[in-house]
Enzyme design. Sequence first.
Site, PDB file in Angstrom:
ATOM      1  N   GLY A  30      28.284  -7.106 -10.280  1.00  0.00           N
ATOM      2  CA  GLY A  30      27.009  -6.405 -10.343  1.00  0.00           C
ATOM      3  C   GLY A  30      27.057  -5.080  -9.594  1.00  0.00           C
ATOM      4  O   GLY A  30      28.071  -4.744  -8.975  1.00  0.00           O
ATOM      5  N   ASN A  31      25.965  -4.344  -9.678  1.00  0.00           N
ATOM      6  CA  ASN A  31      25.834  -3.095  -8.914  1.00  0.00           C
ATOM      7  C   ASN A  31      24.361  -2.743  -8.785  1.00  0.00           C
ATOM      8  O   ASN A  31      23.544  -3.150  -9.619  1.00  0.00           O
ATOM      9  CB  ASN A  31      26.656  -1.956  -9.533  1.00  0.00           C
ATOM     10  CG  ASN A  31      26.816  -2.109 -11.024  1.00  0.00           C
ATOM     11  OD1 ASN A  31      25.870  -1.877 -11.756  1.00  0.00           O
ATOM     12  ND2 ASN A  31      27.994  -2.555 -11.466  1.00  0.00           N
ATOM     13  N   THR A  45      32.440   0.943  -6.255  1.00  0.00           N
ATOM     14  CA  THR A  45      33.070   0.076  -7.247  1.00  0.00           C
ATOM     15  C   THR A  45      34.002  -0.944  -6.589  1.00  0.00           C
ATOM     16  O   THR A  45      34.685  -0.633  -5.611  1.00  0.00           O
ATOM     17  CB  THR A  45      33.845   0.918  -8.303  1.00  0.00           C
ATOM     18  OG1 THR A  45      34.287   0.041  -9.344  1.00  0.00           O
ATOM     19  CG2 THR A  45      35.024   1.677  -7.722  1.00  0.00           C
ATOM     20  N   SER A  74      31.427   1.700 -11.326  1.00  0.00           N
ATOM     21  CA  SER A  74      31.864   2.145 -12.655  1.00  0.00           C
ATOM     22  C   SER A  74      30.668   2.287 -13.607  1.00  0.00           C
ATOM     23  O   SER A  74      30.770   2.935 -14.645  1.00  0.00           O
ATOM     24  CB  SER A  74      32.872   1.148 -13.228  1.00  0.00           C
ATOM     25  OG  SER A  74      32.311  -0.149 -13.213  1.00  0.00           O
ATOM     26  N   GLU A  75      29.522   1.685 -13.238  1.00  0.00           N
ATOM     27  CA  GLU A  75      28.325   1.765 -14.083  1.00  0.00           C
ATOM     28  C   GLU A  75      27.354   2.855 -13.616  1.00  0.00           C
ATOM     29  O   GLU A  75      26.179   2.823 -13.950  1.00  0.00           O
ATOM     30  CB  GLU A  75      27.605   0.405 -14.121  1.00  0.00           C
ATOM     31  CG  GLU A  75      28.403  -0.721 -14.726  1.00  0.00           C
ATOM     32  CD  GLU A  75      28.673  -0.564 -16.221  1.00  0.00           C
ATOM     33  OE1 GLU A  75      28.456   0.536 -16.770  1.00  0.00           O
ATOM     34  OE2 GLU A  75      29.120  -1.543 -16.827  1.00  0.00           O
ATOM     35  N   HIS A  94      21.882  -4.403 -11.605  1.00  0.00           N
ATOM     36  CA  HIS A  94      22.681  -4.880 -12.737  1.00  0.00           C
ATOM     37  C   HIS A  94      23.514  -6.067 -12.281  1.00  0.00           C
ATOM     38  O   HIS A  94      24.120  -6.032 -11.208  1.00  0.00           O
ATOM     39  CB  HIS A  94      23.614  -3.771 -13.232  1.00  0.00           C
ATOM     40  CG  HIS A  94      24.676  -4.257 -14.173  1.00  0.00           C
ATOM     41  ND1 HIS A  94      24.385  -4.910 -15.344  1.00  0.00           N
ATOM     42  CD2 HIS A  94      26.039  -4.209 -14.105  1.00  0.00           C
ATOM     43  CE1 HIS A  94      25.512  -5.239 -15.965  1.00  0.00           C
ATOM     44  NE2 HIS A  94      26.520  -4.834 -15.224  1.00  0.00           N
ATOM     45  N   HIS A  96      25.543 -10.037 -13.899  1.00  0.00           N
ATOM     46  CA  HIS A  96      26.002 -10.819 -15.050  1.00  0.00           C
ATOM     47  C   HIS A  96      25.518 -12.266 -14.884  1.00  0.00           C
ATOM     48  O   HIS A  96      26.346 -13.182 -14.796  1.00  0.00           O
ATOM     49  CB  HIS A  96      27.528 -10.794 -15.136  1.00  0.00           C
ATOM     50  CG  HIS A  96      28.142  -9.434 -15.291  1.00  0.00           C
ATOM     51  ND1 HIS A  96      29.503  -9.227 -15.382  1.00  0.00           N
ATOM     52  CD2 HIS A  96      27.582  -8.203 -15.374  1.00  0.00           C
ATOM     53  CE1 HIS A  96      29.760  -7.927 -15.509  1.00  0.00           C
ATOM     54  NE2 HIS A  96      28.603  -7.287 -15.497  1.00  0.00           N
ATOM     55  N   TYR A 115       4.784 -16.997 -20.710  1.00  0.00           N
ATOM     56  CA  TYR A 115       3.957 -15.822 -20.412  1.00  0.00           C
ATOM     57  C   TYR A 115       4.595 -14.885 -19.386  1.00  0.00           C
ATOM     58  O   TYR A 115       4.273 -13.701 -19.320  1.00  0.00           O
ATOM     59  CB  TYR A 115       2.544 -16.251 -19.991  1.00  0.00           C
ATOM     60  CG  TYR A 115       2.411 -16.763 -18.578  1.00  0.00           C
ATOM     61  CD1 TYR A 115       2.293 -15.880 -17.507  1.00  0.00           C
ATOM     62  CD2 TYR A 115       2.386 -18.131 -18.299  1.00  0.00           C
ATOM     63  CE1 TYR A 115       2.165 -16.337 -16.208  1.00  0.00           C
ATOM     64  CE2 TYR A 115       2.261 -18.598 -17.011  1.00  0.00           C
ATOM     65  CZ  TYR A 115       2.145 -17.692 -15.959  1.00  0.00           C
ATOM     66  OH  TYR A 115       2.036 -18.147 -14.675  1.00  0.00           O
ATOM     67  N   HIS A 157      27.768  -8.654 -22.101  1.00  0.00           N
ATOM     68  CA  HIS A 157      27.946  -8.038 -20.795  1.00  0.00           C
ATOM     69  C   HIS A 157      27.044  -8.675 -19.724  1.00  0.00           C
ATOM     70  O   HIS A 157      27.549  -9.398 -18.879  1.00  0.00           O
ATOM     71  CB  HIS A 157      27.690  -6.529 -20.942  1.00  0.00           C
ATOM     72  CG  HIS A 157      27.984  -5.721 -19.728  1.00  0.00           C
ATOM     73  ND1 HIS A 157      28.226  -4.376 -19.760  1.00  0.00           N
ATOM     74  CD2 HIS A 157      28.036  -6.054 -18.419  1.00  0.00           C
ATOM     75  CE1 HIS A 157      28.449  -3.931 -18.557  1.00  0.00           C
ATOM     76  NE2 HIS A 157      28.339  -4.931 -17.720  1.00  0.00           N
ATOM     77  N   TYR A 210      -3.509  -9.464 -10.427  1.00  0.00           N
ATOM     78  CA  TYR A 210      -3.051 -10.584  -9.598  1.00  0.00           C
ATOM     79  C   TYR A 210      -2.063 -10.125  -8.511  1.00  0.00           C
ATOM     80  O   TYR A 210      -1.738 -10.855  -7.595  1.00  0.00           O
ATOM     81  CB  TYR A 210      -2.380 -11.601 -10.534  1.00  0.00           C
ATOM     82  CG  TYR A 210      -1.894 -12.869  -9.900  1.00  0.00           C
ATOM     83  CD1 TYR A 210      -2.778 -13.825  -9.422  1.00  0.00           C
ATOM     84  CD2 TYR A 210      -0.520 -13.128  -9.817  1.00  0.00           C
ATOM     85  CE1 TYR A 210      -2.317 -14.995  -8.868  1.00  0.00           C
ATOM     86  CE2 TYR A 210      -0.052 -14.310  -9.264  1.00  0.00           C
ATOM     87  CZ  TYR A 210      -0.957 -15.243  -8.798  1.00  0.00           C
ATOM     88  OH  TYR A 210      -0.502 -16.399  -8.264  1.00  0.00           O
TER      89      TYR A 210
HETATM   90  P1  13P Z   1      31.567  -2.063 -10.292  1.00  0.00           P
HETATM   91  O1  13P Z   1      32.308  -2.945  -9.321  1.00  0.00           O
HETATM   92  O2  13P Z   1      32.329  -0.829 -10.654  1.00  0.00           O
HETATM   93  O3  13P Z   1      30.170  -1.769  -9.800  1.00  0.00           O
HETATM   94  O4  13P Z   1      31.353  -2.746 -11.709  1.00  0.00           O
HETATM   95  C1  13P Z   1      31.369  -3.975 -12.173  1.00  0.00           C
HETATM   96  C2  13P Z   1      30.504  -4.101 -13.398  1.00  0.00           C
HETATM   97  O5  13P Z   1      29.433  -4.644 -13.361  1.00  0.00           O
HETATM   98  C3  13P Z   1      30.919  -3.554 -14.675  1.00  0.00           C
HETATM   99  O6  13P Z   1      29.899  -3.789 -15.598  1.00  0.00           O
END
Ligand code: 13P
Length: 215
Positions: A30-31, A45, A74-75, A94, A96, A115, A157, A210
């Site tokens: 993630g990032n 990264t 990288s994102e 971000h 996964h 909902y 992804h 709310y």
């Molecule tokens: P990074 O370590 O470069 O943030 O990226 C991993 C990633 O989520 C690629 O989608």
Amino acid sequence: MTTDELDKRQAIIDACRRMNALGINQGTSGNISLRHGDGLLITPTSVPYDVMTPDQIVFMAMDGSHAPGQKPSSEWRFHLDILKARADVNAVVHAHPTYCTILAIMGMDIPPVHYMIAAAGGDSIRCAPYATFGTADLSGHAVRALVDRLACLLDHHGMIAIGATLDKAMWLAVEVETLARQYHGCLQIGKPPLLSSAEIERVRQRMAGYGMSEG
Ligand code: 13P
């Protein structure tokens, strides 16, 4: 470095560690980014979260430039493009998460099965088309899938959640994974009945009152 900047850098690291503790992310996949001054702060990264330090968080200007020697996620493109496109957004998360990623692999949007989907801004969570990670194509797909929304899936992804604050974006990331899990569960039984768009709009308005307001 100001105390405000240091606090933001630490908040990003804490949120990264929380993503893994909550089980919505694995390893360093993630990032996270947070708007700061006339740019953004973004995770480096491939640095494991448990050894990530505030000085490794990268300050990036809105033209994508950063201090030499620093290595942004990288994102970084979609983080930058989302913050450029969305004045209402200050944080991008971000990850996964497993159930989001299962649906994303299948190229499926999340329809209004519950909902709480209204917390993501509308009556669906769209799945953006596939493009290679880190590319301008992926960034364009993500920005489009997030129009009028605060979350989207990324085909083959993962998931993006955005918000006015990092806490809100993190809360939504967990909620979207819950919705994905619920939808996945329903699909084991059959085709789930859906709430109407009008009902989701009513819920959206009620949520604002709310205190579960979007953003
Ligand atoms: P990074 O370590 O470069 O943030 O990226 C991993 C990633 O989520 C690629 O989608």
